[in-house]
Design a protein around this motif. Structure first.
Motif, PDB file in Angstrom:
ATOM      1  N   ARG A 161       0.979  -1.125   0.212  1.00 31.54           N
ATOM      2  CA  ARG A 161      -0.001   0.116   0.029  1.00 31.54           C
ATOM      3  C   ARG A 161       0.864   1.276  -0.094  1.00 31.54           C
ATOM      4  N   ILE A 162       1.970   1.298   0.754  1.00 31.20           N
ATOM      5  CA  ILE A 162       2.830   2.209   0.814  1.00 31.20           C
ATOM      6  C   ILE A 162       3.370   2.496  -0.628  1.00 31.20           C
ATOM      7  N   ARG A 163       3.862   1.489  -1.302  1.00 28.99           N
ATOM      8  CA  ARG A 163       4.661   1.710  -2.685  1.00 28.99           C
ATOM      9  C   ARG A 163       3.895   2.189  -3.553  1.00 28.99           C
ATOM     10  N   ALA A 164       2.410   1.633  -3.418  1.00 32.36           N
ATOM     11  CA  ALA A 164       1.235   2.022  -4.352  1.00 32.36           C
ATOM     12  C   ALA A 164       1.141   3.827  -4.325  1.00 32.36           C
ATOM     13  N   LEU A 165       1.778   4.201  -3.251  1.00 32.21           N
ATOM     14  CA  LEU A 165       1.272   5.878  -3.108  1.00 32.21           C
ATOM     15  C   LEU A 165       2.575   6.741  -3.417  1.00 32.21           C
ATOM     16  N   HIS A 166       3.633   5.868  -3.460  1.00 29.81           N
ATOM     17  CA  HIS A 166       5.105   6.822  -3.842  1.00 29.81           C
ATOM     18  C   HIS A 166       5.937   5.984  -4.643  1.00 29.81           C
ATOM     19  N   PRO A 167       6.378   6.441  -5.627  1.00 31.95           N
ATOM     20  CA  PRO A 167       7.255   5.546  -6.361  1.00 31.95           C
ATOM     21  C   PRO A 167       8.776   5.519  -6.096  1.00 31.95           C
ATOM     22  N   ARG A 168       9.106   6.085  -4.930  1.00 31.93           N
ATOM     23  CA  ARG A 168      10.673   6.194  -4.585  1.00 31.93           C
ATOM     24  C   ARG A 168      10.478   6.109  -3.229  1.00 31.93           C
ATOM     25  N   VAL A 169      10.161   5.071  -2.659  1.00 28.14           N
ATOM     26  CA  VAL A 169      10.100   4.563  -1.205  1.00 28.14           C
ATOM     27  C   VAL A 169      11.128   3.738  -1.125  1.00 28.14           C
ATOM     28  N   GLU A 170      12.020   3.984   0.092  1.00 28.85           N
ATOM     29  CA  GLU A 170      13.069   3.190   0.404  1.00 28.85           C
ATOM     30  C   GLU A 170      12.673   2.772   1.892  1.00 28.85           C
ATOM     31  N   LEU A 171      12.685   1.347   1.955  1.00 28.92           N
ATOM     32  CA  LEU A 171      12.456   1.178   3.605  1.00 28.92           C
ATOM     33  C   LEU A 171      13.456   0.703   4.273  1.00 28.92           C
ATOM     34  N   ARG A 172      13.834   1.146   5.686  1.00 24.09           N
ATOM     35  CA  ARG A 172      14.785   1.128   6.432  1.00 24.09           C
ATOM     36  C   ARG A 172      14.331   0.567   7.763  1.00 24.09           C
ATOM     37  N   ARG A 173      14.769  -0.655   8.223  1.00 22.73           N
ATOM     38  CA  ARG A 173      14.431  -0.955   9.734  1.00 22.73           C
ATOM     39  C   ARG A 173      15.180  -0.376  10.533  1.00 22.73           C
ATOM     40  N   VAL A 174      14.563   0.204  11.616  1.00 22.71           N
ATOM     41  CA  VAL A 174      15.361   0.661  12.641  1.00 22.71           C
ATOM     42  C   VAL A 174      15.892  -0.257  13.699  1.00 22.71           C
ATOM     43  N   ASP A 175      17.124  -0.135  14.386  1.00 22.40           N
ATOM     44  CA  ASP A 175      17.691  -0.590  15.392  1.00 22.40           C
ATOM     45  C   ASP A 175      17.081  -0.333  16.658  1.00 22.40           C
ATOM     46  N   ALA A 176      15.883  -1.175  16.648  1.00 22.92           N
ATOM     47  CA  ALA A 176      15.116  -1.042  17.715  1.00 22.92           C
ATOM     48  C   ALA A 176      15.732  -1.164  19.251  1.00 22.92           C
ATOM     49  N   ALA A 177      16.695  -2.174  19.409  1.00 21.63           N
ATOM     50  CA  ALA A 177      17.425  -2.565  20.609  1.00 21.63           C
ATOM     51  C   ALA A 177      18.151  -1.329  21.091  1.00 21.63           C
ATOM     52  N   ARG A 178      18.487  -0.386  20.321  1.00 21.35           N
ATOM     53  CA  ARG A 178      19.460   0.534  20.476  1.00 21.35           C
ATOM     54  C   ARG A 178      18.726   1.492  21.633  1.00 21.35           C
ATOM     55  N   TYR A 179      17.399   1.689  21.393  1.00 18.03           N
ATOM     56  CA  TYR A 179      16.655   2.612  22.192  1.00 18.03           C
ATOM     57  C   TYR A 179      16.109   1.941  23.600  1.00 18.03           C
ATOM     58  N   ASP A 180      16.290   0.752  23.741  1.00 15.93           N
ATOM     59  CA  ASP A 180      16.040   0.184  24.851  1.00 15.93           C
ATOM     60  C   ASP A 180      16.960   0.521  26.017  1.00 15.93           C
ATOM     61  N   SER A 181      18.169   1.080  25.841  1.00 18.34           N
ATOM     62  CA  SER A 181      18.903   1.511  26.808  1.00 18.34           C
ATOM     63  C   SER A 181      18.639   2.974  27.336  1.00 18.34           C
ATOM     64  N   TYR A 182      17.847   3.512  26.496  1.00 15.53           N
ATOM     65  CA  TYR A 182      17.514   4.940  26.891  1.00 15.53           C
ATOM     66  C   TYR A 182      16.507   5.090  28.185  1.00 15.53           C
ATOM     67  N   ALA A 183      16.761   6.173  28.964  1.00 12.74           N
ATOM     68  CA  ALA A 183      15.806   6.335  30.033  1.00 12.74           C
ATOM     69  C   ALA A 183      14.846   6.825  29.554  1.00 12.74           C
ATOM     70  N   LYS A 184      13.561   6.478  30.205  1.00 16.73           N
ATOM     71  CA  LYS A 184      12.231   6.789  29.800  1.00 16.73           C
ATOM     72  C   LYS A 184      11.388   6.671  30.916  1.00 16.73           C
ATOM     73  N   GLY A 185      10.085   7.570  30.381  1.00 17.08           N
ATOM     74  CA  GLY A 185       9.051   7.957  31.459  1.00 17.08           C
ATOM     75  C   GLY A 185       8.374   6.715  31.528  1.00 17.08           C
ATOM     76  N   ASP A 186       8.178   5.929  30.627  1.00 11.79           N
ATOM     77  CA  ASP A 186       7.316   4.480  30.949  1.00 11.79           C
ATOM     78  C   ASP A 186       7.985   3.674  29.923  1.00 11.79           C
ATOM     79  N   GLN A 187       8.848   2.992  30.650  1.00 11.63           N
ATOM     80  CA  GLN A 187       9.528   1.955  29.826  1.00 11.63           C
ATOM     81  C   GLN A 187       8.504   0.801  28.989  1.00 11.63           C
ATOM     82  N   ASP A 188       7.559   0.644  29.603  1.00 11.90           N
ATOM     83  CA  ASP A 188       6.474  -0.571  29.366  1.00 11.90           C
ATOM     84  C   ASP A 188       5.580  -0.249  28.247  1.00 11.90           C
ATOM     85  N   ASN A 189       5.416   0.928  27.849  1.00 11.56           N
ATOM     86  CA  ASN A 189       4.563   1.391  26.721  1.00 11.56           C
ATOM     87  C   ASN A 189       5.173   1.630  25.474  1.00 11.56           C
ATOM     88  N   TYR A 190       4.370   0.490  24.570  1.00 11.49           N
ATOM     89  CA  TYR A 190       5.121   0.395  23.297  1.00 11.49           C
ATOM     90  C   TYR A 190       5.020   1.660  22.593  1.00 11.49           C
TER      91      TYR A 190
END
Length: 785
Positions: A74-103
């Motif tokens: 659906r995304i590609r149908a709406l834009h001809p020059r899309v490039e998908l990049r997966r984030v390094d989610a684990a990197r941000y687990d080490s950040y201090a947060k106000g609510d660690q359990d809220n996705y």
């Protein structure tokens, strides 16, 4: 000559670098973090961006932590020059947060991955709860720092991170380390997530944008209307329009719902927009619309977009898929244009004849009919069509040029000289420029011939125009000569005089190429594709391979072209491709009786090119013009600055400088000059600052110092070959004006040394030319001279 203090930013990469690296053209991308929950918002954002900015299409980086295949589709149908990049989610687990359990809190940090982008110069982030309502062109012109809109509730010191315009100096490991350190320490407003970290790191040091570029919903409390000048509307807060919205913001949410539509509705809405559209968007949305509806007018518009990008076969296929009414002249004319561009000439004639019935399309259709007749060697019919076209529109340039071309103009010979006998002639395939054509292309055929001897006229040469069909009669004439020289321009380019026989400028079918039985010498040809241009690869690759196999000598005019061509050939043919500098670069050695000027005029000549302006300048033309104004004023303190126009379009810089910056430049109409006058003009001046390839190579060959305005890889290729990359500056360079003034002043201050440096560089090219000439004499069985 030494590289001046500004040089480290502008020394060009080697010829093997990417086209983007060679030209310095800024790469710009939009970016968003998208997950399944926010997908409806992102799809509305994409639709709003296209409908509000129909001429704008940059790469779109979609950061994600996992998307379903159906969502990606659906995304590609709406834009001809899309490039998908997966984030390094684990990197941000080490950040201090106000609510660690809220996705949602965890994912709020993922957009910070954008600062790890290294392959773009400018990245513009957009939150997925935004819609674009106005022109974003101003954002794409920003070139420094990090820009954002200040927060609505917190004054001017803090930014709202929903929109960020990030330049390369923030896309660094050092800045990412500062983000990571702040995130892990927790020394920021924890409830502000990524925005809190950025405000802690920047501490107010950002370029402030007007609030219309990130107009938050909260400003409209009480169901206020959205201001007319709003460019981006941001639905901050918990309640999102696709989930039902929030009471008190009805007018704002109506603006969002205007972009909640099916793909079919969206495609129809885009093609209904008046005015020009971006090629990629029009093709991406218009093609399925045509397939769905059979709409002829949309097919015509999409086909014109294909033709403008050199995608001629795609244009033929699209127009061939719809039923065009007999009296729909414009679609027939466009279809005829596409068909002639793939060498389906009979079909093209039929379509163009239908188009002549409409007065508003007749002149152009007749011009194309004249072109087809001329391609087939029928000057009489071509002349008649051109005259018919001028009867409809006396100002039509194509018909005026064809009338002149078919009034006995020879293909590059010297008037008044007798024709030689075939056995003493060489055949010469080149682009023979007509009247008021590009001055560089006008000079090239004669320059090539000078490398074979001083007689460049019809006694020694048989002219074969590259753009005319190389049919059986042309083959017979060539085979009666001593040999065939192919050279006189950047013939390896896909969209100048396109044809389906070779997919490059020489209109030669494979069968006839392989029936040439005299020595074939490809001499100083250039691979001239722009950054962003592409060939019909299968057809071009096959034609190129057969040409190299057939050639006794295959010389390209810079090492960048050599690398490009070798990459398209089997390894067994690589060694056949050799370096032969453009003969214009050794003019002083070739022109009999050449004398360097005893004195030079106290002038600096400036040339700018405007063909394919979008590929040359991108979004930076206003910047380029402003910097050139600075350069003209600064250089004007050292010498008189004049505009030298290789073609009529080159005069645009003089018009624009006067209109936008109040600067008047004398214009030298070099497109009207004969070859001797071109050489003389360049030999007499002290310095040439040029954007066209031959606005650098011709003056260099005449012994004149040059500075190249690089908007095409070939400029950098040439400077790399002569080991003077510092003689080039990208048209996108931030400090272009200051650099040009500094370098011009340096070249003019010790002009004798500058000229001597040019002569020294030229001697190296002349040695290569002489060595190749010795090989050519062996091929032709000619005694040494």
């Amino acid at each position: 000559m030494t590289v001046d203090s500004l040089a480290p930013e502008t020394v060009r990469p080697p010829a093997g670098a990417s086209a983007h690296a060679l030209t310095g053209k800024r790469r710009i991308a939009f970016a968003s973090f998208v997950d399944e929950n926010y997908l409806p918002g992102f799809l509305a954002l994409l639709r709003s961006l296209a409908l509000s900015n129909p001429k704008l299409c940059e790469d779109f980086l979609v950061f994600h932590d996992g998307l379903r295949p159906a969502s990606v589709a659906r995304i590609r149908a709406l834009h001809p020059r899309v490039e998908l990049r997966r984030v390094d989610a684990a990197r941000y687990d080490s950040y201090a947060k106000g609510d660690q359990d809220n996705y949602l809190v965890r994912k709020a940090y993922f957009i910070l991955d954008v600062f790890r982008v290294r392959d773009y110069d400018t990245v513009i982030t957009l939150d997925t709860d935004m819609v674009v309502l106005g022109d974003l062109g101003e954002l794409l012109k920003l070139r420094e720092g990090l820009a954002a809109v200040p927060q609505f509730f917190y004054g001017q010191h803090k930014l709202n991170s929903g929109l960020l315009v990030i330049q390369r100096d923030y896309l660094t490991d050092a800045f990412c380390a500062r983000i990571d350190a702040t995130g892990r320490s927790g020394d920021y407003e924890l409830d502000k997530h990524d925005q809190g970290i950025l405000n802690a790191v920047l501490d107010g040091d950002f370029h402030q944008l007007d609030s219309r570029f990130n107009f938050v919903k909260r400003r409209l409390s009480g169901d206020l209307p959205v201001p007319e000048d709003t460019a981006i509307l941001h639905f901050t807060g918990r309640h999102k329009p696709w989930l039902g919205g929030e009471a008190g913001y009805g007018q704002a949410e109506e603006r969002w719902r205007a972009y909640e539509m099916s793909d079919a509705e969206f495609h129809a809405a885009y093609v209904a927009r008046s005015g020009s559209a971006h090629h990629d968007l029009l093709v991406h949305y218009g093609t399925p619309h045509v397939r769905r509806t059979g709409d002829v007018d949309t097919a015509r518009r999409v086909a014109l977009a294909h033709i403008g990008a050199g995608e001629f076969q795609e244009a033929v296929e699209l127009l061939g898929s719809v039923r065009i009414p007999v009296d729909s002249a414009w679609p027939h004319e466009v279809y005829g244009h596409a068909l002639m561009s793939v060498s389906r000439y009979d079909e093209a004639e039929a379509r163009l004849l239908l188009a002549t019935a409409a007065p508003n399309r007749a002149a152009t259709a007749l011009s194309r009919l004249a072109q087809i007749a001329w391609i087939h060697g029928d000057d009489t019919t071509a002349h008649a069509y051109a005259m018919d076209g001028l009867a409809v529109d006396p100002t039509h340039r194509g018909n005026r040029l064809m009338r002149l071309r078919t009034q006995g103009a020879s293909g590059g010979g010297v008037p008044g000289q007798r024709e030689g006998s075939p056995e003493e002639q060489l055949a010469h395939v080149a682009f023979y420029m007509p009247q008021q054509g590009n001055a560089g292309d006008k000079l090239l055929p004669e320059s090539v011939r000078l490398t074979f001897g001083s007689d460049t006229g019809p006694r020694r040469w048989h002219s074969v125009h590259a753009h005319r069909l190389f049919d059986d009669a042309a083959l017979e004439r060539v085979n009666a000569r001593r040999g065939l020289v192919i050279g006189g321009g950047g013939l390896f380019i896909p969209d100048t005089a396109p044809n389906g026989n070779s997919a490059w400028q020489w209109n030669v079918p494979d069968e006839n190429l392989n029936r040439i039985d005299v020595p074939v010498m490809v001499y100083a040809v250039g691979f001239n594709a722009f950054d962003g241009q592409s060939y019909r690869r299968e057809r071009f690759d096959s034609s190129l391979r057969q040409l190299v196999e057939r050639a006794s000598f295959f010389g390209l005019r810079n090492h960048g072209s050599i690398e490009k061509v070798r990459a398209l050939l089997p390894a067994s043919l690589h060694d056949k491709v050799r370096f032969q500098p453009c003969p214009t670069t050794v003019t002083r050695q070739l022109v009999e009786g050449w004398q360097d000027p005893a004195e030079r005029e106290d002038t600096v000549l400036i040339n700018a090119a405007y063909d394919r302006a979008g590929l040359r300048f991108g979004h930076d033309y206003a910047h380029f013009l402003a910097e050139m104004a600075k350069a003209v004023r600064g250089i004007g303190e050292h010498a008189e600055v004049r505009c030298v126009a290789h073609s009529l379009d080159d005069e645009k810089i003089a018009f624009d400088l006067r209109r936008e910056h109040g600067i008047s430049l004398p214009v030298i109409p070099m497109y009207d000059f004969e070859n001797d006058a071109i050489r003389e003009t360049y030999a007499r001046t002290k310095l040439v600052i040029g954007m066209r390839g031959h606005a650098g190579m011709i003056p260099f060959g005449c012994g004149t110092p040059i500075i190249s305005l690089i908007s095409h890889p070939k400029m950098a290729y040439f400077l790399s070959d002569i080991e003077r990359p510092e003689w080039g500056v990208s048209v996108h360079e931030k400090d272009l004006g200051a650099i040009l003034v500094e370098r011009a002043a340096g070249l003019l201050a010790d002009h004798a040394a500058s000229v001597a440096d040019v002569h020294g560089r030229q001697r190296e090219l002349w040695k290569i030319t002489q060595a190749n000439a010795a090989d050519l004499r062996v091929i032709l069985g000619t005694p040494a001279r």
